[in-house]
Design an enzyme around this catalytic site. Structure first.
Site, short mmCIF file in Angstrom:
data_model
loop_
_atom_site.label_atom_id
_atom_site.label_comp_id
_atom_site.label_asym_id
_atom_site.label_seq_id
_atom_site.Cartn_x
_atom_site.Cartn_y
_atom_site.Cartn_z
N ASP A 112 28.70 -48.23 -21.51
CA ASP A 112 28.17 -46.87 -21.44
C ASP A 112 26.98 -46.74 -22.38
O ASP A 112 27.02 -47.19 -23.54
CB ASP A 112 29.26 -45.86 -21.84
CG ASP A 112 28.83 -44.43 -21.57
OD1 ASP A 112 28.98 -43.99 -20.42
OD2 ASP A 112 28.35 -43.78 -22.51
N ASN A 120 17.43 -37.92 -21.89
CA ASN A 120 17.05 -37.00 -20.80
C ASN A 120 16.52 -35.68 -21.35
O ASN A 120 15.52 -35.15 -20.86
CB ASN A 120 18.26 -36.73 -19.91
CG ASN A 120 18.41 -37.76 -18.80
OD1 ASN A 120 17.43 -38.41 -18.41
ND2 ASN A 120 19.62 -37.94 -18.30
N HIS A 125 13.88 -36.65 -17.25
CA HIS A 125 14.73 -37.50 -16.39
C HIS A 125 14.02 -38.79 -15.97
O HIS A 125 14.68 -39.78 -15.68
CB HIS A 125 15.17 -36.70 -15.16
CG HIS A 125 16.17 -35.65 -15.48
ND1 HIS A 125 17.50 -35.92 -15.74
CD2 HIS A 125 16.04 -34.30 -15.61
CE1 HIS A 125 18.15 -34.80 -16.00
NE2 HIS A 125 17.28 -33.80 -15.94
N ASP A 129 15.71 -42.39 -16.11
CA ASP A 129 15.76 -43.36 -15.01
C ASP A 129 15.25 -44.73 -15.46
O ASP A 129 15.83 -45.77 -15.14
CB ASP A 129 14.94 -42.87 -13.82
CG ASP A 129 15.59 -41.68 -13.13
OD1 ASP A 129 16.78 -41.42 -13.39
OD2 ASP A 129 14.91 -41.03 -12.31
N GLU A 155 25.55 -43.00 -16.49
CA GLU A 155 25.04 -44.04 -17.39
C GLU A 155 26.11 -45.10 -17.67
O GLU A 155 26.04 -45.81 -18.68
CB GLU A 155 24.57 -43.41 -18.70
CG GLU A 155 25.63 -42.74 -19.52
CD GLU A 155 25.85 -41.28 -19.19
OE1 GLU A 155 26.35 -40.55 -20.06
OE2 GLU A 155 25.52 -40.88 -18.06
#
Length: 242
Positions: A112, A120, A125, A129, A155
């Protein structure tokens, strides 16, 4: 191809009429160009088939080729995560299950991204990404051909290491907890950011289902987060007592 698709009965009839008209026109053109002919001559029928049927056969083959490529692409899209190119959750579980049937040794890693929400929120965003894509590329570089890698949600990623001892899994896991650098945008002039991974691991056992292994790895991941992140914790019965 969408222009060829008949969307109603009248459209179907219209396309059928056009096809018949084209076939008739091809026959008439061939008869005019060929001149007198002998129906018993095999060469005549071969030339007739090439001239009249050839274009329609090529068109039908083109349609088939288009359909096969489209189906292949849809199959890939249904099995892969569109952002990272890794296996999606369903495909990862299917592939990991098959690997477990063939091998006894192995380990499941649940990974994770630490403080991903901050990336973010602070950089947008697009940066998130790019961060996920950088993680995916790092995972690819650190696994072998037979290992299974997937993005199983948000994630969160997973790796099933085949024919791997606990010691080997720990070495790989420690390597993956090192900071992963990435650019917050596609512009290479931007400053680098970095992200770390917390990892929960569960050793493969024939007595455990894959879902149980995932639950154990998730509990180990929770402990890794609680102990400060950027580390790997291996599940054991002792975690149940804390």
């Amino acid at each position: 191809m969408r222009y060829l698709e008949p969307r109603s009965v009248p459209a179907l009839i219209a396309r059928f009429v056009i096809a018949i008209a084209l076939i008739a026109l091809s026959n008439m053109s061939f008869a005019r160009l060929h001149g007198p002919h002998d129906y018993n001559d095999p060469l005549y029928h071969i030339k007739h088939a090439i001239f009249v049927g050839g274009p329609f056969a090529l068109f039908a083959l083109f349609i088939m080729m288009f359909q096969v490529r489209l189906q292949r692409r849809l199959s890939i899209l249904s099995r892969k995560d569109s952002l990272t190119g890794l296996n999606n959750r369903r495909t990862f579980l299917e592939c990991a299950s098959r690997r477990r049937e063939d091998r006894t040794d192995g380990a499941l890693l649940l990974l994770d991204a630490d403080h991903f929400k901050r990336i973010n929120d602070s950089y947008g965003h697009q940066a998130g990404d790019i961060c996920l894509q950088s993680i995916a590329e790092t995972l690819r570089r650190n696994v072998r051909r037979d290992d299974v890698v997937g993005r199983i949600g948000g994630e969160e990623f997973a790796i099933f290491l085949c024919d791997t001892t606990l010691e080997q899994a720990q070495i790989i896991g420690e390597r993956l907890t090192k900071p992963i650098s990435f650019h917050p945008t596609d512009q290479s002039t931007e400053a680098h950011l970095s992200v770390t991974l917390s990892i929960g691991a569960a050793v493969n056992s024939p007595d455990l289902s894959l879902n149980t292994m995932l639950a154990n790895a998730d509990q180990a991941l929770y402990r890794a987060k609680a102990e400060g992140r950027a580390r790997m914790v291996v599940w054991s019965d002792q975690l149940l007592t804390h």
